[in-house]
Design an enzyme around this catalytic site. Structure first.
Site, PDB file in Angstrom:
ATOM      1  N   SER A 120       0.842  -1.192   0.000  1.00 26.96           N
ATOM      2  CA  SER A 120       0.000   0.000   0.000  1.00 26.96           C
ATOM      3  C   SER A 120       0.882   1.249   0.000  1.00 26.96           C
ATOM      4  O   SER A 120       1.667   1.455  -0.920  1.00 26.96           O
ATOM      5  CB  SER A 120      -0.968  -0.057   1.192  1.00 26.96           C
ATOM      6  OG  SER A 120      -2.038   0.829   1.041  1.00 26.96           O
ATOM      7  N   ASP A 250      -9.793  -5.856  -3.644  1.00 27.96           N
ATOM      8  CA  ASP A 250      -8.865  -4.862  -3.120  1.00 27.96           C
ATOM      9  C   ASP A 250      -9.370  -3.434  -3.290  1.00 27.96           C
ATOM     10  O   ASP A 250     -10.081  -3.118  -4.249  1.00 27.96           O
ATOM     11  CB  ASP A 250      -7.534  -4.994  -3.877  1.00 27.96           C
ATOM     12  CG  ASP A 250      -6.321  -4.557  -3.084  1.00 27.96           C
ATOM     13  OD1 ASP A 250      -6.449  -3.653  -2.241  1.00 27.96           O
ATOM     14  OD2 ASP A 250      -5.241  -5.125  -3.332  1.00 27.96           O
ATOM     15  N   HIS A 277      -7.257  -6.383   0.390  1.00 24.66           N
ATOM     16  CA  HIS A 277      -6.079  -5.521   0.435  1.00 24.66           C
ATOM     17  C   HIS A 277      -4.877  -6.139   1.149  1.00 24.66           C
ATOM     18  O   HIS A 277      -3.796  -5.554   1.145  1.00 24.66           O
ATOM     19  CB  HIS A 277      -6.464  -4.195   1.123  1.00 24.66           C
ATOM     20  CG  HIS A 277      -5.472  -3.097   0.967  1.00 24.66           C
ATOM     21  ND1 HIS A 277      -5.007  -2.666  -0.258  1.00 24.66           N
ATOM     22  CD2 HIS A 277      -4.836  -2.324   1.904  1.00 24.66           C
ATOM     23  CE1 HIS A 277      -4.146  -1.680  -0.081  1.00 24.66           C
ATOM     24  NE2 HIS A 277      -4.021  -1.459   1.211  1.00 24.66           N
TER      25      HIS A 277
END
Length: 299
Positions: A120, A250, A277
């Site tokens: 991320s 996601d 995610h």
């Protein structure tokens, strides 16, 4: 908090870090042996901005399953690294975190050969480290559930929120101005698009509490580090082989990841069908297999 079995040697420490004349410390933990390793060490970059290394804890299992040394660390302002309160918002920049990463690599003496796995926001950090520093020792880059621009990320969040009640939408939009409301809204969003494992993994909960819990420190999370940020027009400058990962559910939807695939010269993309995610929590064995195979590939 244990993230690897006892048979893997672990060491921990703090790297002194000086930035703009002020002294800080970066806490790190090494899984495996950096001194006598036969595989290139991996540095894991946790998400946020504002989380802690437990957010990517399963990455440490590479040390056990593939004898790959893994370094996890708490980025400045988070976890067991120095907490820095009272600075103006513009103190918290990508440059700061790139400098901290460069310092940690030098401190550990692995600057001649290392891989980066960023999750991320950690993917943003790894990408910018490559683009800004062009480090000679970086072999391979993994961008897991990451973003090439803040605009695309917010577009995805806005799209996904349409399926949620108004209270959740308002909590996310309000952000860290109301941490408790934001956490409740984030928990609802993440239950479908952040981490779909039930019960929620303890390391995942710990990482969120470190920022959003009653005793957490939201300083970094509140800083506008990524507002207006984009690397799309620079992606062609990535020199190293790059692995893209996202989950079918996601927040980093396919349209978010697509610019990476279009513009990075040496790139591979794997989507995890039963993940959102955090595929390292949701499909851990496959995640470790895919990452290990990529890092060991010599073609």
């Amino acid at each position: 908090m244990s993230v690897a079995r006892e048979k893997v040697p672990t060491t921990e420490g703090s790297a002194p870090f000086t930035y703009k004349g002020e002294a800080y410390e970066t806490y790190y933990k090494v899984f495996g042996d950096l001194q006598n390793c036969t595989h290139t060490p991996v540095i894991g970059l946790h998400g946020g901005p504002g989380l802690v290394h437990q957010a990517i804890a399963p990455l440490a299992h590479l040390a056990e399953s593939r004898d790959i040394p893994v370094i996890l660390y708490d980025q400045l302002g988070n976890g067991r690294s120095t907490h820095v309160r009272g600075k103006p918002a513009d103190f918290w920049t990508i440059d700061l975190f790139v400098a901290e990463l460069e310092n940690l690599i030098a401190h550990l003496g692995i600057q001649d050969s290392f891989d980066l796995v960023g999750h991320s926001w950690g993917g943003v950090l790894g990408l910018e480290f490559e683009l800004r520093k062009q480090p000679a020792g970086l072999r391979r880059l993994v961008l897991a559930d990451s973003l090439p621009s803040f605009e695309l990320w917010m577009q995805s969040v806005g799209q996904l929120l349409q399926a949620f009640p108004a209270e959740v939408q308002q909590g996310i939009v309000g952000g860290m101005a109301d941490p408790k409301r934001y956490r409740e809204a984030l928990r609802a969003l993440h239950a479908k698009h952040g981490c779909i494992v039930q019960p929620t993994p303890a390391d995942y909960e710990y990482a969120l509490d470190a920022t959003l819990g009653e005793s957490g420190d939201p300083t970094v999370a509140q800083a506008p580090i990524l507002v207006g940020w984009s690397a799309i027009d620079r992606l062609h400058l990535v020199r190293v082989p790059t692995l893209l990962i996202n989950g079918r559910k996601d927040i980093a939807q396919d349209f978010v990841v697509q610019p990476f695939f279009q513009h990075i010269p040496k790139v591979k993309w794997v989507t995890f069908g039963n993940s959102s995610h955090t595929p390292f929590f949701e499909e851990p064995e496959r995640f470790l297999q895919v990452v290990a195979d990529f890092l060991g590939f010599d073609g």
